[in-house]
Design a protein around this motif. Structure first.
Motif, PDB file in Angstrom:
ATOM      1  N   THR A 188      21.460  12.784  -7.253  1.00  0.00           N
ATOM      2  CA  THR A 188      20.267  12.542  -7.855  1.00  0.00           C
ATOM      3  C   THR A 188      21.352  13.151  -9.641  1.00  0.00           C
ATOM      4  O   THR A 188      21.236  14.669  -9.531  1.00  0.00           O
ATOM      5  CB  THR A 188      19.249  12.345  -8.594  1.00  0.00           C
ATOM      6  OG1 THR A 188      18.507  11.574  -7.653  1.00  0.00           O
ATOM      7  CG2 THR A 188      19.101  12.099  -9.910  1.00  0.00           C
ATOM      8  N   ARG A 191      20.136   1.561 -12.119  1.00  0.00           N
ATOM      9  CA  ARG A 191      19.698   3.001 -11.981  1.00  0.00           C
ATOM     10  C   ARG A 191      18.545   3.588 -11.860  1.00  0.00           C
ATOM     11  O   ARG A 191      18.444   4.133 -11.190  1.00  0.00           O
ATOM     12  CB  ARG A 191      21.406   3.412 -12.422  1.00  0.00           C
ATOM     13  CG  ARG A 191      21.825   4.301 -11.250  1.00  0.00           C
ATOM     14  CD  ARG A 191      23.319   5.271 -12.804  1.00  0.00           C
ATOM     15  NE  ARG A 191      24.302   3.912 -11.273  1.00  0.00           N
ATOM     16  CZ  ARG A 191      25.478   4.152 -11.804  1.00  0.00           C
ATOM     17  NH1 ARG A 191      26.510   4.449 -12.779  1.00  0.00           N
ATOM     18  NH2 ARG A 191      26.331   3.037 -11.072  1.00  0.00           N
ATOM     19  N   ILE A 215      17.198  -4.059 -10.145  1.00  0.00           N
ATOM     20  CA  ILE A 215      16.417  -2.628  -9.841  1.00  0.00           C
ATOM     21  C   ILE A 215      17.784  -2.273 -10.694  1.00  0.00           C
ATOM     22  O   ILE A 215      18.729  -1.938 -10.203  1.00  0.00           O
ATOM     23  CB  ILE A 215      15.857  -2.320  -9.007  1.00  0.00           C
ATOM     24  CG1 ILE A 215      14.616  -2.429  -7.989  1.00  0.00           C
ATOM     25  CG2 ILE A 215      15.199  -0.895  -8.588  1.00  0.00           C
ATOM     26  CD1 ILE A 215      13.925  -2.997  -9.093  1.00  0.00           C
ATOM     27  N   THR A 263      16.143   3.666 -12.946  1.00  0.00           N
ATOM     28  CA  THR A 263      14.835   3.035 -11.967  1.00  0.00           C
ATOM     29  C   THR A 263      15.424   3.528 -10.267  1.00  0.00           C
ATOM     30  O   THR A 263      13.771   4.008  -9.846  1.00  0.00           O
ATOM     31  CB  THR A 263      14.568   1.248 -11.760  1.00  0.00           C
ATOM     32  OG1 THR A 263      13.924   1.009 -12.724  1.00  0.00           O
ATOM     33  CG2 THR A 263      13.173   1.519 -10.732  1.00  0.00           C
ATOM     34  N   ASP A 264      16.206   3.497  -9.363  1.00  0.00           N
ATOM     35  CA  ASP A 264      16.756   4.092  -8.303  1.00  0.00           C
ATOM     36  C   ASP A 264      16.504   5.412  -8.226  1.00  0.00           C
ATOM     37  O   ASP A 264      15.741   5.700  -7.814  1.00  0.00           O
ATOM     38  CB  ASP A 264      17.907   3.673  -8.380  1.00  0.00           C
ATOM     39  CG  ASP A 264      18.555   4.057  -6.975  1.00  0.00           C
ATOM     40  OD1 ASP A 264      17.404   3.913  -5.661  1.00  0.00           O
ATOM     41  OD2 ASP A 264      19.435   4.773  -6.982  1.00  0.00           O
ATOM     42  N   TYR A 265      16.910   5.951  -9.275  1.00  0.00           N
ATOM     43  CA  TYR A 265      16.984   7.294  -9.508  1.00  0.00           C
ATOM     44  C   TYR A 265      15.370   7.992 -10.029  1.00  0.00           C
ATOM     45  O   TYR A 265      15.104   8.839  -9.023  1.00  0.00           O
ATOM     46  CB  TYR A 265      17.717   8.184 -11.095  1.00  0.00           C
ATOM     47  CG  TYR A 265      19.257   7.990 -10.614  1.00  0.00           C
ATOM     48  CD1 TYR A 265      19.575   7.898  -9.786  1.00  0.00           C
ATOM     49  CD2 TYR A 265      19.591   7.992 -11.371  1.00  0.00           C
ATOM     50  CE1 TYR A 265      21.111   7.716  -9.373  1.00  0.00           C
ATOM     51  CE2 TYR A 265      21.626   7.775 -11.430  1.00  0.00           C
ATOM     52  CZ  TYR A 265      22.517   7.831  -9.887  1.00  0.00           C
ATOM     53  OH  TYR A 265      23.823   7.768  -9.633  1.00  0.00           O
ATOM     54  N   ARG A 271      13.431   8.700  -6.585  1.00  0.00           N
ATOM     55  CA  ARG A 271      14.360   9.682  -5.851  1.00  0.00           C
ATOM     56  C   ARG A 271      13.160  11.133  -5.980  1.00  0.00           C
ATOM     57  O   ARG A 271      13.468  11.042  -5.422  1.00  0.00           O
ATOM     58  CB  ARG A 271      16.238   9.632  -5.972  1.00  0.00           C
ATOM     59  CG  ARG A 271      16.850   8.354  -5.159  1.00  0.00           C
ATOM     60  CD  ARG A 271      18.355   8.744  -5.781  1.00  0.00           C
ATOM     61  NE  ARG A 271      19.181   7.795  -4.963  1.00  0.00           N
ATOM     62  CZ  ARG A 271      19.579   7.979  -5.387  1.00  0.00           C
ATOM     63  NH1 ARG A 271      21.094   8.784  -4.843  1.00  0.00           N
ATOM     64  NH2 ARG A 271      20.593   6.505  -4.533  1.00  0.00           N
TER      65      ARG A 271
END
Length: 137
Positions: A34, A5, A3, A7-9, A12
């Motif tokens: 973010t 960064r 995953i 996609t993570d953001y 969020r």
């Protein structure tokens, strides 16, 4: 990293917008820790995918338009313009240095292909609402 960064953001950002309220980018970044330089780019991709709407101007902001029950993690990864490959040999245009040396099929690639297929199914089955909130409703 499976995953990214980005996609993570994006997850969020979608969490910050999940209540349906319009929020400014500054508010989203503050709520979700973010960085703004990533948020702007990601928000544009989320809008292009049809999951949020951006209103510009003094009273502008972002609002979620998609039902997170209907968007899978697989959809999100691809909507951001990424792909999910567990090994380089599954990427388009990859040229294996081993294939000219062997006549046998590559059992490593065969095994990884099964794993790739299984993981893609899991990504398609996991909707963002469940991922973000931990519940099926």
């Amino acid at each position: 990293m499976l995953i990214s960064r980005e996609t993570d953001y994006a997850l969020r950002i979608l969490r910050a917008l999940s209540d349906g309220e319009k929020r400014s980018i500054e508010e989203i970044c503050s709520l979700e820790a973010t960085p703004k330089q990533f948020a702007y780019r990601i928000i544009k991709k989320l809008e292009k995918s049809g999951w949020i709407v951006i209103t510009r101007g003094a009273e502008g902001g972002c609002r979620l338009t998609a039902d997170l029950h209907d968007v899978s993690l697989h959809d999100l990864i691809h909507g951001l313009g990424s792909s999910f490959c567990i090994n380089a040999c599954f990427q388009e245009g990859y040229e294996c240095t081993r294939s000219p040396l062997c006549e046998d099929p590559c059992h490593i690639k065969e095994g990884l292909a099964k794993l790739q297929e299984s993981m893609e199914k899991e990504l398609k089955d996991l909707n963002l609402h469940c991922l973000i909130f931990g519940s099926p409703n």
